[in-house]
Structure formats: structure tokens, C-alpha cells
Design a protein around this motif. Sequence first.
Motif, mmCIF file in Angstrom:
data_model
loop_
_atom_site.group_PDB
_atom_site.id
_atom_site.type_symbol
_atom_site.label_atom_id
_atom_site.label_comp_id
_atom_site.label_asym_id
_atom_site.label_seq_id
_atom_site.Cartn_x
_atom_site.Cartn_y
_atom_site.Cartn_z
ATOM 1 N N HIS A 1 3.859 79.194 -0.180
ATOM 2 C CA HIS A 1 3.074 78.939 1.025
ATOM 3 C C HIS A 1 3.699 79.666 2.203
ATOM 4 O O HIS A 1 4.881 79.479 2.502
ATOM 5 C CB HIS A 1 3.018 77.430 1.300
ATOM 6 N N PHE B 1 3.308 79.851 6.141
ATOM 7 C CA PHE B 1 2.670 79.098 7.214
ATOM 8 C C PHE B 1 2.146 80.036 8.300
ATOM 9 O O PHE B 1 2.789 81.035 8.633
ATOM 10 C CB PHE B 1 3.651 78.090 7.818
ATOM 11 N N ARG C 1 5.057 73.055 11.783
ATOM 12 C CA ARG C 1 4.582 72.381 10.581
ATOM 13 C C ARG C 1 4.109 70.969 10.891
ATOM 14 O O ARG C 1 3.200 70.447 10.241
ATOM 15 C CB ARG C 1 5.691 72.357 9.526
ATOM 16 N N ILE D 1 0.289 70.590 11.832
ATOM 17 C CA ILE D 1 -0.758 70.973 10.880
ATOM 18 C C ILE D 1 -1.900 69.967 10.908
ATOM 19 O O ILE D 1 -1.677 68.751 10.854
ATOM 20 C CB ILE D 1 -0.187 71.063 9.456
ATOM 21 N N GLY E 1 4.930 67.935 7.776
ATOM 22 C CA GLY E 1 5.021 69.323 7.342
ATOM 23 C C GLY E 1 5.583 69.478 5.946
ATOM 24 O O GLY E 1 5.346 70.493 5.293
#
Length: 212
Positions: free
Chosen positions: A51, A53, A123, A126, A168
Motif C-alpha cells: 500500500h 498512501f 494516515r 483516512i 491508520g
Amino acid sequence: IPANLVKRVGEDLLAHGEVRWPGIGVDAEEIGADQTPALGLPSGTAVRLAHVFPDTPADRGGLENGDIVLTVGGVKIAGQMQFRSRLAACRIGQEVPLTVWRHGKTLERSVIPVALDEIKKKRATIKAEDEIELKSFGLHLGSDGQPGLVVTEIDPKGLAAQAGLEPGDRVLAERSAGALKTIDEAKPLNRRQEITVQILKDGRAFWLRMRK
């Protein structure tokens, strides 16, 4: 402990009175030696970006989900521990070259690390498309279209907070329920007295047991 990491830590302590850890905004996973030949790589463990971000050094540097990291700062990467160690030794604000493997091609990219605390703040903001509260374990999980479920909120007095989880972090699976990809798959966990979940935190995957 690598000498370059010791040197950077010493410089931080002298200059700032504390260690400022660098971050680039990725979650990574280790892939085994049995999987790499199928990707067109020599047999051996490797590190894949699970992942990347948005609006982080990794994103701005052109890294993408699924990239396999071959080198960091010119040093060959052969496993997740080495990947984390090399990133930890980088200096905030200084460009770091990376070589990645993407769809059968070798690509050169570069990132400029920022303070890890800055990454954590991003994070924590989100926005999930859908959420569920696991009240007994003190956390909210959300679906954001990425692997696993993202931790969107933590009860400061709950079990998750005691275990060190933060917004996160990602919950990838529950040992008996299997991979968690949707909110519906997480709903049965609310009826459980105990769960053992696979957590992805700061690029490191581990199993965590929580019992109410």
C-alpha cells in the motif's frame, strides 16, 4: 545495528535532543523465495509495496502498489527487515534513490523522507467508505478500497489502545475467520470474546491477540 543507522541516530540526538524517524508512507510485505520466480525475479525473498498512501513521499516519488523494491540508496534489499533498516537510516529531507520492479521492468525512482509522525497524522485522517465499531475491543474499522480494513478510531481506554494500535494501522485478517476485506466480514467479530488479528503497522505485519 548498521553503522549508518547508529551514526544518524547520534546526529539526531546531538542536533535535536531526540531521534526523528523518517517515513515515506508505505506498507510493505515480504514475499517468499517460492514466489519470486513467478514474478520474473531470481529465487529469494523480496519486498513488495502492499500500500502506497496518497500525498506521501512514496506517492510523490512515483511508487505504486505492487512495486517490488530491489534497492534503497544503492543497497540491495533481500527482505523486510533490511528494507525497514535501510529506511530508518535515511535522513529526513534528503533524497533517497530506489530501484523497483514493476510489471517485468526495472524502474528508478526517488523519495524524500519526512518525519514519521507526519506520515502517521496523514494516515489518521483516512476517510473510510464504510465503518464498523468493534466496541468490545475498542476500535473502529473502515473499508477504504485498500487491502484489509483500516483502523479509523481507537478508544483510548480500550484493548486496542493498550496493544499500541493507532488510526491508520490495518487489520488484514483474523486467524479463524480468514482475510478481512469487507465490513460484513468483520461484523461477526463483535460476538467474539477473543480475536487474533493480523496487523499491518508502519510497514510491519504481526499477529495480535485481544481478549475482553
